[in-house]
Structures are given as C-alpha cells and as structure tokens.
Write an enzyme that holds these catalytic residues in place. Structure first.
Site, PDB file in Angstrom:
ATOM      1  N   ARG A 230       0.515  -1.013   0.144  1.00 50.29           N
ATOM      2  CA  ARG A 230      -0.161  -0.080  -0.200  1.00 50.29           C
ATOM      3  C   ARG A 230       0.772   1.182  -0.024  1.00 50.29           C
ATOM      4  NH1 ARG A 230      -3.551  -2.390  -1.417  1.00 50.29           N
ATOM      5  NH2 ARG A 230      -5.490  -2.730  -0.295  1.00 50.29           N
ATOM      6  N   GLU A 259      -3.690   7.019  -4.975  1.00 47.31           N
ATOM      7  CA  GLU A 259      -4.000   6.822  -6.126  1.00 47.31           C
ATOM      8  C   GLU A 259      -5.246   7.777  -6.640  1.00 47.31           C
ATOM      9  OE1 GLU A 259      -3.621   2.183  -5.864  1.00 47.31           O
ATOM     10  OE2 GLU A 259      -1.985   3.347  -4.981  1.00 47.31           O
ATOM     11  N   HIS A 277      -0.640   0.189 -10.271  1.00 47.36           N
ATOM     12  CA  HIS A 277      -1.260  -0.380  -9.003  1.00 47.36           C
ATOM     13  C   HIS A 277      -2.283  -1.785 -10.053  1.00 47.36           C
ATOM     14  CE1 HIS A 277      -3.279  -1.430  -4.901  1.00 47.36           C
ATOM     15  NE2 HIS A 277      -2.912  -1.965  -5.774  1.00 47.36           N
TER      16      HIS A 277
HETATM   17  O1  A2R Z   1       1.340 -10.588  12.146  1.00 51.83           O
HETATM   18  P1  A2R Z   1       2.365 -10.673  11.122  1.00 51.83           P
HETATM   19  O2  A2R Z   1       3.634 -10.570  11.734  1.00 51.83           O
HETATM   20  O3  A2R Z   1       2.432 -11.851  10.627  1.00 51.83           O
HETATM   21  O4  A2R Z   1       2.658  -9.369  10.379  1.00 51.83           O
HETATM   22  C1  A2R Z   1       2.351  -9.405   8.857  1.00 51.83           C
HETATM   23  C2  A2R Z   1       2.683  -7.980   8.289  1.00 51.83           C
HETATM   24  N1  A2R Z   1       2.199  -6.198   9.490  1.00 51.83           N
HETATM   25  C3  A2R Z   1       2.890  -5.932   9.774  1.00 51.83           C
HETATM   26  N2  A2R Z   1       4.678  -5.857  10.073  1.00 51.83           N
HETATM   27  C4  A2R Z   1       4.846  -4.243  10.328  1.00 51.83           C
HETATM   28  N3  A2R Z   1       4.755  -3.873  11.107  1.00 51.83           N
HETATM   29  C5  A2R Z   1       3.192  -4.201  11.207  1.00 51.83           C
HETATM   30  N4  A2R Z   1       2.527  -2.842  11.641  1.00 51.83           N
HETATM   31  C6  A2R Z   1       1.856  -4.616  10.801  1.00 51.83           C
HETATM   32  N5  A2R Z   1       0.504  -5.594  10.289  1.00 51.83           N
HETATM   33  C7  A2R Z   1       0.729  -6.156   9.430  1.00 51.83           C
HETATM   34  O5  A2R Z   1       2.076  -8.270   7.006  1.00 51.83           O
HETATM   35  C8  A2R Z   1       2.360 -10.839   7.483  1.00 51.83           C
HETATM   36  O6  A2R Z   1       3.398 -10.586   8.016  1.00 51.83           O
HETATM   37  C9  A2R Z   1       1.399  -9.500   6.960  1.00 51.83           C
HETATM   38  C10 A2R Z   1       0.879  -9.423   6.236  1.00 51.83           C
HETATM   39  O7  A2R Z   1       0.190 -10.917   5.623  1.00 51.83           O
HETATM   40  P2  A2R Z   1      -1.393 -11.591   5.360  1.00 51.83           P
HETATM   41  O8  A2R Z   1      -1.904 -10.522   6.215  1.00 51.83           O
HETATM   42  O9  A2R Z   1      -0.987 -12.295   4.991  1.00 51.83           O
HETATM   43  O10 A2R Z   1      -1.995 -10.510   3.899  1.00 51.83           O
HETATM   44  P3  A2R Z   1      -1.403 -10.534   2.677  1.00 51.83           P
HETATM   45  O11 A2R Z   1      -2.262 -11.938   2.142  1.00 51.83           O
HETATM   46  O12 A2R Z   1       0.607 -11.491   2.701  1.00 51.83           O
HETATM   47  O13 A2R Z   1      -1.324  -9.258   2.044  1.00 51.83           O
HETATM   48  C11 A2R Z   1      -0.761  -8.110   2.673  1.00 51.83           C
HETATM   49  C12 A2R Z   1      -0.840  -7.556   1.970  1.00 51.83           C
HETATM   50  C13 A2R Z   1      -2.689  -6.921   1.527  1.00 51.83           C
HETATM   51  O14 A2R Z   1      -3.030  -6.069   2.658  1.00 51.83           O
HETATM   52  C14 A2R Z   1      -3.139  -5.679   0.164  1.00 51.83           C
HETATM   53  O15 A2R Z   1      -2.241  -4.577   0.968  1.00 51.83           O
HETATM   54  C15 A2R Z   1      -1.449  -5.738  -0.399  1.00 51.83           C
HETATM   55  O16 A2R Z   1      -0.866  -7.109   0.371  1.00 51.83           O
HETATM   56  O17 A2R Z   1      -1.855  -6.808  -1.742  1.00 51.83           O
END
Ligand code: A2R
Length: 316
Positions: A230, A259, A277
C-alpha cells in the site's frame, strides 16, 4: 430478485454471475451517490466493492439491511471493519489467490530496477543504440540481500520467487515466524543490511509511513525500495527527497499514497520504475479474485456463511 450495490470496478464475469441472482446497482453511476443511497439504501442486502474504493462509513449507515461486504482484493484498509463488526456484517476479501501474481510483480519490479531494461528498450527504439553506441551497464540482481517487510501470504510467495536469484532473505513483521530466514524486530536495522527492501504489509493506521526517512537512509545510495503493498506504508515525500538527493538508489513502485495521483516530482525521476497498481492485474488472477468475491456473496445467500472473511470478522 434481491438488490446488490456495486462500488467501483468489477469484471464482466462478476457482473454476469451477480446478475443471475441480483438486481445490480452501480453506485457511481449516480451523480449523487449519497442522495441515491438515502432513497434506496434500505433495499440493499449485499455490497461488492474493491480495496481501492472500499465503502464509506456513511454509506454503510445508509444501508440498514446490509448483510455482507465482499471486497474484490486482499487489502481492505478502505473498509471500516469496526463499524461492520458492530453491525454484525461480515467483510470478506480475496486472500491467497493473488499471492503468486503479486510476488511476480515484486520480482519484476526488482529486476526492472536492477537491469534497467526500460531505459535499454528506449535506447533501441529511439535509434540511440545505432547513433550513440551501447547502453550503460546495469547491476546484477543475483546474490542480493532481500528484506521483506511483511512476511505473510504474499511475502512468503515473494521469498519463494527470489530463490533462483540466490538471494539472502531477511524479514520484518510484527511476529517472528517459523522459517529459516533471519528475523529483524527493528525495520531500520534490517534496512541497513538490505540491498532491496520489499514492502508487502497491509495499509491502515498501524503501518502508516512505516518506511520513513530513517529507513530510507539506512537502505542507502546502493539500495532499492520496492512497494507492492500500500502506498500509505511509505512516506512518499521522504522517498522523493531521498531518491532526488541520492540518499536512496532506486525505487520500484506499484502503489502510491493518493492513487491514481502520482506526484510530478516522482514521475520526473529517472531512478524509479512506476506501475499503475497492477500487482494482481492479470486476466487469470483477476478471474480467480472475482470468482471468490462473488462466491462469498452467493454462499451467504445460500446458507448464511462466507468463505473468506477478513480476520476481524472471522467470529461473526
Ligand atoms: O502479523 P504478522 O507478524 O504476520 O505481520 C504481518 C505484517 N504486518 C506488519 N508488519 C510490521 N508492522 C506492522 N504494523 C504490520 N502489520 C502487518 O504484514 C504479516 O506478515 C504481513 C501481512 O500478511 P497477510 O495478512 O498474510 O497479508 P497478505 O495476503 O500477504 O497481503 C498483504 C497486503 C494486503 O493487505 C494488501 O495491502 C496488499 O498486500 O495487496
């Protein structure tokens, strides 16, 4: 027939499948969406939207009989999940089906920054090769240290895509994972040892400007920043300054703060590769995402359950 509100983009296949069960109302076909919802909101039982458009809290308030918000995308930071949970409305999204595609985009952006193919291609088309000689040397993408910010579903797929490049993978996330890659609980410290930093966290308040001036400086003049998550995760003004002043080497960006507005100062830089994007934007992957978006709603229509709720709504 029930009534479904469509907000923003949807494929023809999605519209065709929805049309079998619903009367579709495209919100932005109306000159005044707020006025339209005030008049017709009570008949809407399902919303299909996307990660960019989301659905405004005031719109949700105007739909007292809303049952599900189905998001065509994995990121849902444009939807107020607290409001939805308070109303008992499941929000669904499209995880997993886009992992490989977005990971390919991250890899291709990295290669574009390293190998300079866009400028090289222009060198051939313009006739400069013949008139001015060979293009400058580029950098090898092999044997680099690749830092992944957010080692979730897509982050892991990105790590997998870099295996043939003999990359050393390191990562930062909120929590350490059971993987062989080195975990850094401090992003700036990780950036110091990275050649490439790839951002793939969700958007929203918790990750806003996580990649700030200190992180960019730590990545340094030989470093490359890739963002396929993002735009809000990177301090865009700090990024432009770092790139312009040579404190950061290169950037490959598929996402931006506002965007589709991309600052002119960013568009003018030669050490960036900019994409509109398109991380998941292939026929195949968008078809899979579209089907899951529709399936969530059709399943709810059938038995009151959904297939892929966002974590905040998993208990509903
Ligand atoms: O909860 P964790 O430890 O697995 O970490 C998540 C990490 N994450 C962060 N890392 C550092 N600081 C933060 N405040 C924070 N918040 C979240 O991002 C996890 O490792 C990762 C997200 O992984 P998923 O929930 O499996 O999401 P996915 O499917 O990989 O998609 C990621 C993003 C979407 O939300 C869209 O914004 C974009 O990719 O297309």
């Amino acid at each position: 027939m029930r009534d479904l509100l469509l907000i923003g983009d949807a494929t023809d296949e999605m519209k065709g499948r929805f049309a079998e069960k619903f009367t579709i109302h495209n919100l932005y076909d109306n000159r005044d969406p707020t006025a339209w919802l005030k008049q017709h909101g009570s008949k809407i039982s399902y919303v299909a939207t996307n990660g960019h458009d989301g659905v405004r809290p005031a719109f949700v308030d105007a739909m007292p009989n809303l049952k599900v918000i189905s998001c065509y995308g994995v990121g849902y930071d444009s939807i107020d999940t607290a409001q939805a949970v308070a109303r008992g409305i499941p929000v669904t999204h499209t995880p997993n089906v886009l992992n490989s595609e977005v990971a390919s985009t991250a890899l291709l952006l990295t290669l574009a920054c390293y190998r300079n193919f866009l400028a090289d291609e222009a060198h051939v088309r313009s006739g400069d090769w013949e008139s001015k000689g060979n293009a400058p040397l580029s950098r090898s993408a092999d044997n680099q240290t690749v830092g992944i910010l957010g080692l979730g579903r897509i982050g892991q797929a990105i790590a997998d895509k870099f295996v043939p490049f003999n990359s050393k993978i390191v990562y930062h996330a909120r929590n350490k994972k059971s993987v062989d890659y080195t975990y850094y609980d401090n992003l700036t410290e990780m950036a110091q040892i990275c050649d490439v930093l790839i951002c793939i966290t969700p958007g929203g308040a918790a990750t806003h400007n996580l990649v700030n001036e200190a992180v960019l400086n730590a990545l340094g003049p030989n470093g490359t920043l890739i963002n396929v998550g993002r735009g809000s995760v990177v301090d865009e003004q700090a990024l432009i300054a770092a790139l312009a002043e040579g404190r950061l080497g290169w950037a490959g960006l598929d996402v931006f703060a506002t965007e589709p507005k991309v600052p002119a100062a960013l568009r003018a830089l030669s050490n960036v590769v900019l994409l509109p994007h398109v991380g998941s934007a292939t026929e195949e992957t968008r078809a899979a995402m579209g089907n899951l978006t529709v399936d969530n709603i059709l399943q709810h229509l059938k038995d009151g359950t959904v297939i892929s709720p966002v974590p905040e709504c998993a208990h509903l």
